[in-house]
Design a protein around this motif. Sequence first.
Motif, PDB file in Angstrom:
ATOM      1  N   LEU A   1       0.859  -1.189   0.000  1.00  0.00           N
ATOM      2  CA  LEU A   1       0.000   0.000   0.000  1.00  0.00           C
ATOM      3  C   LEU A   1       0.889   1.232   0.000  1.00  0.00           C
ATOM      4  N   ALA A   2       0.775   2.052  -1.045  1.00  0.00           N
ATOM      5  CA  ALA A   2       1.739   3.137  -1.266  1.00  0.00           C
ATOM      6  C   ALA A   2       1.054   4.483  -1.472  1.00  0.00           C
ATOM      7  N   ASN A   3       1.466   5.438  -0.641  1.00  0.00           N
ATOM      8  CA  ASN A   3       1.036   6.827  -0.843  1.00  0.00           C
ATOM      9  C   ASN A   3       2.312   7.681  -0.913  1.00  0.00           C
ATOM     10  N   PRO A   4       2.976   7.669  -2.082  1.00  0.00           N
ATOM     11  CA  PRO A   4       4.259   8.366  -2.188  1.00  0.00           C
ATOM     12  C   PRO A   4       4.090   9.878  -2.307  1.00  0.00           C
ATOM     13  N   PRO A   5       5.173  10.643  -2.147  1.00  0.00           N
ATOM     14  CA  PRO A   5       5.112  12.073  -2.484  1.00  0.00           C
ATOM     15  C   PRO A   5       4.888  12.185  -3.998  1.00  0.00           C
ATOM     16  N   TYR A   6       3.766  12.760  -4.419  1.00  0.00           N
ATOM     17  CA  TYR A   6       3.467  12.762  -5.865  1.00  0.00           C
ATOM     18  C   TYR A   6       3.016  14.115  -6.417  1.00  0.00           C
ATOM     19  N   ILE A   7       3.022  15.147  -5.599  1.00  0.00           N
ATOM     20  CA  ILE A   7       2.601  16.449  -6.131  1.00  0.00           C
ATOM     21  C   ILE A   7       3.724  17.029  -6.996  1.00  0.00           C
ATOM     22  N   ALA A   8       3.374  17.506  -8.176  1.00  0.00           N
ATOM     23  CA  ALA A   8       4.362  18.132  -9.062  1.00  0.00           C
ATOM     24  C   ALA A   8       4.798  19.470  -8.464  1.00  0.00           C
ATOM     25  N   VAL A   9       6.099  19.729  -8.472  1.00  0.00           N
ATOM     26  CA  VAL A   9       6.639  20.968  -7.897  1.00  0.00           C
ATOM     27  C   VAL A   9       5.976  22.195  -8.528  1.00  0.00           C
ATOM     28  N   LYS A  10       5.663  22.096  -9.810  1.00  0.00           N
ATOM     29  CA  LYS A  10       5.045  23.241 -10.505  1.00  0.00           C
ATOM     30  C   LYS A  10       3.660  23.590  -9.928  1.00  0.00           C
ATOM     31  N   LYS A  11       3.072  22.642  -9.164  1.00  0.00           N
ATOM     32  CA  LYS A  11       1.754  22.895  -8.560  1.00  0.00           C
ATOM     33  C   LYS A  11       1.854  23.604  -7.210  1.00  0.00           C
ATOM     34  N   LYS A  12       3.078  23.770  -6.723  1.00  0.00           N
ATOM     35  CA  LYS A  12       3.265  24.325  -5.378  1.00  0.00           C
ATOM     36  C   LYS A  12       2.532  25.655  -5.166  1.00  0.00           C
ATOM     37  N   PRO A  13       2.625  26.601  -6.102  1.00  0.00           N
ATOM     38  CA  PRO A  13       1.934  27.892  -5.877  1.00  0.00           C
ATOM     39  C   PRO A  13       0.425  27.756  -5.680  1.00  0.00           C
ATOM     40  N   LYS A  14      -0.159  26.684  -6.234  1.00  0.00           N
ATOM     41  CA  LYS A  14      -1.617  26.519  -6.149  1.00  0.00           C
ATOM     42  C   LYS A  14      -2.074  25.869  -4.843  1.00  0.00           C
ATOM     43  N   LEU A  15      -1.132  25.309  -4.090  1.00  0.00           N
ATOM     44  CA  LEU A  15      -1.512  24.618  -2.853  1.00  0.00           C
ATOM     45  C   LEU A  15      -1.979  25.604  -1.788  1.00  0.00           C
ATOM     46  N   PRO A  16      -2.904  25.187  -0.924  1.00  0.00           N
ATOM     47  CA  PRO A  16      -3.305  26.057   0.183  1.00  0.00           C
ATOM     48  C   PRO A  16      -2.108  26.381   1.072  1.00  0.00           C
ATOM     49  N   LEU A  17      -2.107  27.554   1.636  1.00  0.00           N
ATOM     50  CA  LEU A  17      -1.003  28.023   2.478  1.00  0.00           C
ATOM     51  C   LEU A  17      -0.707  27.057   3.620  1.00  0.00           C
ATOM     52  N   ASN A  18      -1.762  26.549   4.269  1.00  0.00           N
ATOM     53  CA  ASN A  18      -1.534  25.672   5.424  1.00  0.00           C
ATOM     54  C   ASN A  18      -0.810  24.383   5.034  1.00  0.00           C
ATOM     55  N   VAL A  19      -0.963  23.943   3.773  1.00  0.00           N
ATOM     56  CA  VAL A  19      -0.277  22.741   3.300  1.00  0.00           C
ATOM     57  C   VAL A  19       1.179  23.058   2.978  1.00  0.00           C
ATOM     58  N   LYS A  20       1.409  24.043   2.108  1.00  0.00           N
ATOM     59  CA  LYS A  20       2.784  24.288   1.637  1.00  0.00           C
ATOM     60  C   LYS A  20       3.689  24.890   2.704  1.00  0.00           C
ATOM     61  N   LYS A  21       3.102  25.592   3.673  1.00  0.00           N
ATOM     62  CA  LYS A  21       3.935  26.236   4.693  1.00  0.00           C
ATOM     63  C   LYS A  21       4.240  25.316   5.870  1.00  0.00           C
ATOM     64  N   TYR A  22       3.288  24.451   6.225  1.00  0.00           N
ATOM     65  CA  TYR A  22       3.432  23.718   7.484  1.00  0.00           C
ATOM     66  C   TYR A  22       3.572  22.202   7.351  1.00  0.00           C
ATOM     67  N   GLU A  23       3.071  21.601   6.264  1.00  0.00           N
ATOM     68  CA  GLU A  23       3.206  20.149   6.140  1.00  0.00           C
ATOM     69  C   GLU A  23       4.561  19.804   5.499  1.00  0.00           C
ATOM     70  N   PRO A  24       5.080  18.590   5.775  1.00  0.00           N
ATOM     71  CA  PRO A  24       6.435  18.259   5.319  1.00  0.00           C
ATOM     72  C   PRO A  24       6.548  18.178   3.796  1.00  0.00           C
ATOM     73  N   SER A  25       7.359  19.054   3.204  1.00  0.00           N
ATOM     74  CA  SER A  25       7.443  19.106   1.735  1.00  0.00           C
ATOM     75  C   SER A  25       7.979  17.794   1.151  1.00  0.00           C
ATOM     76  N   ALA A  26       8.852  17.100   1.901  1.00  0.00           N
ATOM     77  CA  ALA A  26       9.399  15.826   1.406  1.00  0.00           C
ATOM     78  C   ALA A  26       8.311  14.759   1.277  1.00  0.00           C
ATOM     79  N   ALA A  27       7.226  14.918   2.002  1.00  0.00           N
ATOM     80  CA  ALA A  27       6.111  13.963   1.919  1.00  0.00           C
ATOM     81  C   ALA A  27       5.094  14.366   0.856  1.00  0.00           C
ATOM     82  N   LEU A  28       5.259  15.568   0.312  1.00  0.00           N
ATOM     83  CA  LEU A  28       4.299  16.087  -0.674  1.00  0.00           C
ATOM     84  C   LEU A  28       4.813  16.007  -2.105  1.00  0.00           C
ATOM     85  N   PHE A  29       6.047  16.471  -2.328  1.00  0.00           N
ATOM     86  CA  PHE A  29       6.516  16.726  -3.693  1.00  0.00           C
ATOM     87  C   PHE A  29       7.370  15.587  -4.255  1.00  0.00           C
TER      88      PHE A  29
END
Length: 232
Positions: free
Chosen positions: A137-165
């Motif tokens: 069962l895999a939930n890897p970091p899969y958000i494209a870096v180019k999508k970063k500006p579109k993410l909600p502030l609470n996600v991009k500022k406070y959640e671990p970027s290594a787990a997102l991108f």
Amino acid sequence: KKTRLPLKDQKLLARGYPLDYLIGWKPFLNCQIDLSFKPLIPRPETEYWAEKAIEEIKKNQEKRRQRVLDIFAGSGCVGIAVLKNTKNTLVDFAEKNDKFLKQIEKNLILNKITNNRWKLIKSDVWQRVENKYDFILANPPYIAVKKKPKLPLNVKKYEPSAALFGGKEGMIYIKKFLFSLKKYLNQNGQAWLEFDAPQKAKIEKLLKKNNFRNWLFKKDQFGRWRWVIIFS
């Protein structure tokens, strides 16, 4: 009577600090997932497919004990939900961040999972993973870096970027995962992989390239392509 948040908490929330971190835990499929080490906050989309994976594990369990890998484990919510909602399963947790390995252990204790049913593996993708599994069962970091500006502030500022991108297109970890997956799946095993809807065509190409013959793309509760089940 309404309870008012302390002023310092109100200020944190006003700055975009995630409410779940403030509360300190999140419910997930009959489990209490502690968030004190600030892992990725479990998402409802993940909960949706994890519940369906658990149904499949239960079906297969009638034949024999199921061995499960929760890879890119983070808080451990997926694997812990498997352990809490099934009997007699064994779950290994693969996670590269030492802090999150402590978080997983804390959550296993919190949810009263006996320690003979689980193992922690400090692992960057497949590193130090040695077993074969019935379910991966895999939930890897899969958000494209180019999508970063579109993410909600609470996600991009406070959640671990290594787990997102997952790099420019969000595919770095998905590629590594699929490249070696066959080696770790038992015969008649299944891998469940979460991804972002625009990656579907790229993932299909990778599945063909890595000689998989059988897979099934599925939509989440919001009608978006969200995960694929890969059969060995």
